[in-house]
Design a protein around this motif. Structure first.
Motif, mmCIF file in Angstrom:
data_model
loop_
_atom_site.group_PDB
_atom_site.id
_atom_site.type_symbol
_atom_site.label_atom_id
_atom_site.label_comp_id
_atom_site.label_asym_id
_atom_site.label_seq_id
_atom_site.Cartn_x
_atom_site.Cartn_y
_atom_site.Cartn_z
ATOM 1 N N ASP A 107 0.826 -1.202 0.000
ATOM 2 C CA ASP A 107 0.000 0.000 0.000
ATOM 3 C C ASP A 107 0.861 1.253 0.000
ATOM 4 O O ASP A 107 2.066 1.189 0.253
ATOM 5 C CB ASP A 107 -0.969 0.016 1.181
ATOM 6 C CG ASP A 107 -0.285 0.126 2.527
ATOM 7 O OD1 ASP A 107 0.951 0.225 2.570
ATOM 8 O OD2 ASP A 107 -0.978 0.108 3.548
ATOM 9 N N LYS A 146 -5.963 -1.231 -6.375
ATOM 10 C CA LYS A 146 -7.193 -0.521 -6.011
ATOM 11 C C LYS A 146 -6.853 0.774 -5.285
ATOM 12 O O LYS A 146 -5.748 0.940 -4.777
ATOM 13 C CB LYS A 146 -8.068 -1.397 -5.119
ATOM 14 C CG LYS A 146 -8.547 -2.651 -5.822
ATOM 15 C CD LYS A 146 -9.497 -3.431 -4.953
ATOM 16 C CE LYS A 146 -10.021 -4.640 -5.704
ATOM 17 N NZ LYS A 146 -11.015 -5.373 -4.915
ATOM 18 N N TYR A 147 -7.839 1.663 -5.236
ATOM 19 C CA TYR A 147 -7.633 2.926 -4.534
ATOM 20 C C TYR A 147 -8.867 3.285 -3.724
ATOM 21 O O TYR A 147 -9.969 2.819 -3.984
ATOM 22 C CB TYR A 147 -7.286 4.061 -5.512
ATOM 23 C CG TYR A 147 -8.365 4.390 -6.504
ATOM 24 C CD1 TYR A 147 -9.380 5.288 -6.197
ATOM 25 C CD2 TYR A 147 -8.367 3.813 -7.768
ATOM 26 C CE1 TYR A 147 -10.366 5.588 -7.096
ATOM 27 C CE2 TYR A 147 -9.351 4.115 -8.683
ATOM 28 C CZ TYR A 147 -10.343 5.003 -8.344
ATOM 29 O OH TYR A 147 -11.330 5.306 -9.247
ATOM 30 N N ASN A 148 -8.638 4.132 -2.725
ATOM 31 C CA ASN A 148 -9.686 4.697 -1.890
ATOM 32 C C ASN A 148 -9.451 6.202 -1.870
ATOM 33 O O ASN A 148 -8.448 6.667 -1.345
ATOM 34 C CB ASN A 148 -9.608 4.104 -0.481
ATOM 35 C CG ASN A 148 -10.660 4.654 0.442
ATOM 36 O OD1 ASN A 148 -11.458 5.494 0.079
ATOM 37 N ND2 ASN A 148 -10.650 4.178 1.661
ATOM 38 N N LEU A 156 -16.428 8.563 0.806
ATOM 39 C CA LEU A 156 -15.251 7.869 0.304
ATOM 40 C C LEU A 156 -15.605 7.182 -1.006
ATOM 41 O O LEU A 156 -16.695 6.651 -1.168
ATOM 42 C CB LEU A 156 -14.777 6.822 1.309
ATOM 43 C CG LEU A 156 -14.323 7.318 2.683
ATOM 44 C CD1 LEU A 156 -13.976 6.140 3.567
ATOM 45 C CD2 LEU A 156 -13.134 8.232 2.548
ATOM 46 N N THR A 157 -14.660 7.182 -1.935
ATOM 47 C CA THR A 157 -14.873 6.559 -3.235
ATOM 48 C C THR A 157 -13.828 5.471 -3.425
ATOM 49 O O THR A 157 -12.646 5.686 -3.183
ATOM 50 C CB THR A 157 -14.733 7.597 -4.363
ATOM 51 O OG1 THR A 157 -15.581 8.699 -4.073
ATOM 52 C CG2 THR A 157 -15.115 7.013 -5.691
ATOM 53 N N TYR A 158 -14.284 4.301 -3.874
ATOM 54 C CA TYR A 158 -13.391 3.176 -4.126
ATOM 55 C C TYR A 158 -13.348 2.898 -5.616
ATOM 56 O O TYR A 158 -14.316 3.144 -6.329
ATOM 57 C CB TYR A 158 -13.882 1.924 -3.391
ATOM 58 C CG TYR A 158 -13.832 2.046 -1.898
ATOM 59 C CD1 TYR A 158 -12.713 1.665 -1.187
ATOM 60 C CD2 TYR A 158 -14.916 2.554 -1.186
ATOM 61 C CE1 TYR A 158 -12.659 1.784 0.184
ATOM 62 C CE2 TYR A 158 -14.872 2.671 0.189
ATOM 63 C CZ TYR A 158 -13.746 2.280 0.872
ATOM 64 O OH TYR A 158 -13.702 2.406 2.234
ATOM 65 N N GLU A 160 -10.750 0.768 -9.042
ATOM 66 C CA GLU A 160 -9.612 -0.037 -9.488
ATOM 67 C C GLU A 160 -8.819 0.743 -10.519
ATOM 68 O O GLU A 160 -9.392 1.343 -11.421
ATOM 69 C CB GLU A 160 -10.092 -1.346 -10.103
ATOM 70 C CG GLU A 160 -10.746 -2.275 -9.127
ATOM 71 C CD GLU A 160 -11.173 -3.590 -9.759
ATOM 72 O OE1 GLU A 160 -10.934 -3.785 -10.973
ATOM 73 O OE2 GLU A 160 -11.753 -4.410 -9.046
#
Length: 177
Positions: A107, A146-148, A156-158, A160
């Motif tokens: 990460d 992946k990202y947050n 919050l937005t998730y 790839e």
């Protein structure tokens, strides 16, 4: 007619209502900015070695070591409401019992738009172990970057950013070389 306290109360109620409307507008405007970051993820190798548990030295455990190359441009995700971006590499595989496992193996936190172009050639940052203590018979793993997205105000937005082109097999080594 009105006391000083009631005037202060009216002004502070008006200002707090204006502030809440402004914060709501900022949160809603985040949905207007839709970004689709692009990236490439290449898994160089996945090797599994026998290891000993730290807590129980007589117990045997297999640990996987993943070498990967990541290149991604995440600058479209940054706008005036972006506080930071949590980026992570996830391995998804199904074990012998048919249980789907999702393991974070690397990460990074990106706080500035200038740091949002990622070029990393590395290995897993965290231990990659199977709960059954061995990777024998485990199916190949799919790897996903992946990202947050964490905004200053809003949800919050998730998403790839990249995936491995094909599942990668676990290469089991008999001993550490």
């Amino acid at each position: 007619m009105h006391s000083i306290i009631s005037r202060i109360n009216n002004v502070s109620a008006f200002l707090s209502s204006c502030l809440m409307c402004l914060l709501g507008a900022i949160a809603l405007s985040s949905f207007v900015f839709t970004a689709d970051p692009k990236g490439d993820l290449a898994i160089a190798s996945v090797k599994v070695y026998p290891a000993k548990l730290q807590r129980y030295p007589r117990e045997k455990q297999e640990m996987a070591f993943v070498n990967f190359n990541i290149s991604a441009d995440l600058t479209p995700l940054f706008n005036w409401n972006t506080k930071q971006l949590f980026l992570y590499l996830e391995a998804e595989y199904e074990n012998n019992q048919g249980v789907l496992n999702e393991v974070v193996i690397w990460d990074r936190i990106v706080r500035r738009k200038e740091d949002a172009v990622i070029n990393v050639a590395g290995k897993n940052k965290y231990h990659f172990k199977e709960l059954s203590r061995q990777f024998r018979g485990v199916r190949a793993a799919n790897y996903t970057l992946k990202y947050n997205l964490m905004p200053h105000v809003g949800l919050l937005t998730y998403g790839e950013a990249a995936t491995s082109p094909a599942p990668v097999e676990f290469h089991i080594e008999e001993r550490v070389s």
